[in-house]
Motif scaffolding. Sequence first.
Motif, short mmCIF file in Angstrom:
data_model
loop_
_atom_site.label_atom_id
_atom_site.label_comp_id
_atom_site.label_asym_id
_atom_site.label_seq_id
_atom_site.Cartn_x
_atom_site.Cartn_y
_atom_site.Cartn_z
N SER A 106 4.70 28.54 60.64
CA SER A 106 4.82 27.60 61.89
C SER A 106 5.61 26.68 61.86
O SER A 106 5.94 25.91 62.98
CB SER A 106 3.34 26.64 61.62
N ASN A 107 6.44 25.99 60.97
CA ASN A 107 7.27 25.24 60.94
C ASN A 107 8.88 25.65 60.46
O ASN A 107 9.70 24.99 60.25
CB ASN A 107 7.12 24.17 60.20
N SER A 108 8.65 26.97 60.20
CA SER A 108 9.82 27.47 59.49
C SER A 108 11.35 27.27 60.24
O SER A 108 12.32 26.93 59.60
CB SER A 108 9.62 28.98 59.07
N VAL A 109 11.14 27.57 61.30
CA VAL A 109 12.51 27.10 62.47
C VAL A 109 12.87 25.84 62.51
O VAL A 109 14.17 25.41 61.98
CB VAL A 109 12.28 27.73 63.84
N SER A 110 12.02 24.94 62.16
CA SER A 110 12.20 23.56 62.47
C SER A 110 12.91 23.09 61.16
O SER A 110 13.74 22.11 61.19
CB SER A 110 10.89 22.84 62.72
N PHE A 156 13.70 32.23 49.42
CA PHE A 156 13.79 33.06 50.53
C PHE A 156 12.56 33.77 51.24
O PHE A 156 12.53 34.85 51.34
CB PHE A 156 14.94 34.08 50.29
N GLY A 157 11.84 32.65 51.41
CA GLY A 157 10.48 33.03 52.41
C GLY A 157 10.75 32.83 53.76
O GLY A 157 11.82 32.87 54.26
N SER A 158 9.57 32.12 54.31
CA SER A 158 9.97 32.10 55.95
C SER A 158 11.01 31.14 56.10
O SER A 158 11.59 31.18 57.16
CB SER A 158 8.63 31.37 56.57
N ILE A 159 11.09 29.81 55.61
CA ILE A 159 12.25 28.87 55.83
C ILE A 159 13.59 29.46 55.44
O ILE A 159 14.44 29.31 56.14
CB ILE A 159 11.67 27.59 55.41
N GLY A 160 13.70 29.90 54.24
CA GLY A 160 14.90 30.47 53.58
C GLY A 160 15.41 31.38 54.77
O GLY A 160 16.45 31.33 54.88
N MET A 161 14.51 32.44 55.04
CA MET A 161 15.07 33.61 56.05
C MET A 161 15.48 32.88 57.41
O MET A 161 16.42 33.46 57.92
CB MET A 161 13.86 34.22 56.36
N GLN A 162 14.89 31.84 58.07
CA GLN A 162 15.13 31.35 59.05
C GLN A 162 16.58 30.63 59.08
O GLN A 162 17.43 30.79 59.84
CB GLN A 162 14.26 30.46 59.61
N LEU A 163 16.81 30.02 57.79
CA LEU A 163 18.19 29.39 57.45
C LEU A 163 19.19 30.38 57.25
O LEU A 163 20.37 30.24 57.82
CB LEU A 163 18.17 28.40 56.06
N GLY A 164 19.06 31.36 56.71
CA GLY A 164 20.07 32.29 56.38
C GLY A 164 20.47 33.08 57.71
O GLY A 164 21.53 33.38 57.94
N LEU A 208 17.39 24.11 48.93
CA LEU A 208 16.21 24.59 48.30
C LEU A 208 14.97 24.95 49.31
O LEU A 208 14.54 23.98 50.10
CB LEU A 208 15.47 23.36 47.44
N HIS A 209 14.35 26.04 49.17
CA HIS A 209 13.02 26.39 50.30
C HIS A 209 12.00 27.13 49.32
O HIS A 209 11.32 28.12 49.98
CB HIS A 209 13.72 27.21 51.22
N LEU A 210 11.71 26.58 48.32
CA LEU A 210 10.47 27.16 47.39
C LEU A 210 9.28 26.12 47.46
O LEU A 210 9.80 25.18 47.71
CB LEU A 210 11.13 27.68 46.14
N PRO A 211 8.21 26.73 46.94
CA PRO A 211 7.18 25.67 46.98
C PRO A 211 7.18 24.83 45.58
O PRO A 211 7.60 25.39 44.66
CB PRO A 211 5.80 26.73 46.98
#
Length: 321
Positions: A106-110, A156-164, A208-211
């Motif tokens: 829901s918030n990965s792009v942001s 490299f989950g939802s947020i990491g992928m959007q950043l990449g 960092l984009h891990l839980p």
Amino acid sequence: MDLKSCQVLVTATSFGKNDPTLRAYLESQVGEVIYNRTGKPLNPAQLADLLPGIDGFIAGLDSITAEALQAADRLQVISRYGVGVDNVDLEYTRKENIIVTNTPGSNSVSVAELALGLMLALIRQIPQAVQATRAGEWPRINGLTLEGKTVGIVGFGSIGMQLGRRLSGFNCRILAYDPFPDLPYASEFGIHFATLDEVLHQSDIISLHLPLSSSTQGLVNENFLNQMKPGAMLINTARGDIVDETTLLNALQSGHLGGAGLDVFCQQPPDPSNPLLSLPNVLVTPHMGAHTDGATNAMGWMSLRDCLAVLRGEAPQFRVR
Ligand code: NAD
């Protein structure tokens, strides 16, 4: 269960802030809605006061401990308004058959956009430049480009992928580390998977984009930071407790690290005397990665739908395992 006999507690303070139809819809569906009026996440004692009689709980970043949950006498669902569930005692909810859901993606792009913003602000010293120009100075500030540098993404989950995918437009080399690599996605955007050691040794900036979990708490320790390149920078928009703040402070003060961008802290809000807040090469923001129009709407509707689904006796879409 008849929804009209249900009480729902909403502690997520930005719930419905961008879209008033969200609150109106929830209020039209259930018997009563109780909102958190403090404007801040609640502590266990505050939650314990509110939880008796509550059937559904749309939760922000409150401390949802066993101590708080012991006060709940009807609770069926904790619907996290957000992705991380590290603030929920999942062992207790499992034992008590309380369903926990979240809002993946829901918030990965942001969050990815904020991480990128912190990177650019750090390497171009934008806050210092603004302050100096406002003060009537006209300094020559020599920044760095992202072009030609190596950026490491840890998680490299939802947020990491959007950043990449966003970084792929900056002509930099992108490395990623994740125990569950999505190779096709990475190759589509020219991202290279590597070991954690390779990411640490080769990156000029690490994001960092891990839980946060028992295995990632304190992951960024002396050993991690010592392996980073001299002058490298760290961005943390994940969770404060993933980083050992004292060790990070030492690495910044000694000059080993060139800077840091931090949206999250071990204690939130951080104590004003926390030395990380006053270092000139550290940019700090108030855990605002998900505070955008798009993210609040998506988190709001996803958490609302799953909360109501459970109260109706249906399966939620995003149950946390
Ligand atoms: P996600 O579940 O989609 O991705 C997390 C990734 O981390 C997964 O691919 C997982 O395999 C990987 N991972 C797990 N352990 C790892 C380890 N030891 N090393 C490297 N990778 C590891 O989650 P997401 O949506 O990308 O969110 C990531 C985290 O960001 C959330 O858990 C939350 O704590 C944080 N977050 C912060 C904000 C904010 O406002 N700053 C907003 C949303 C999420």
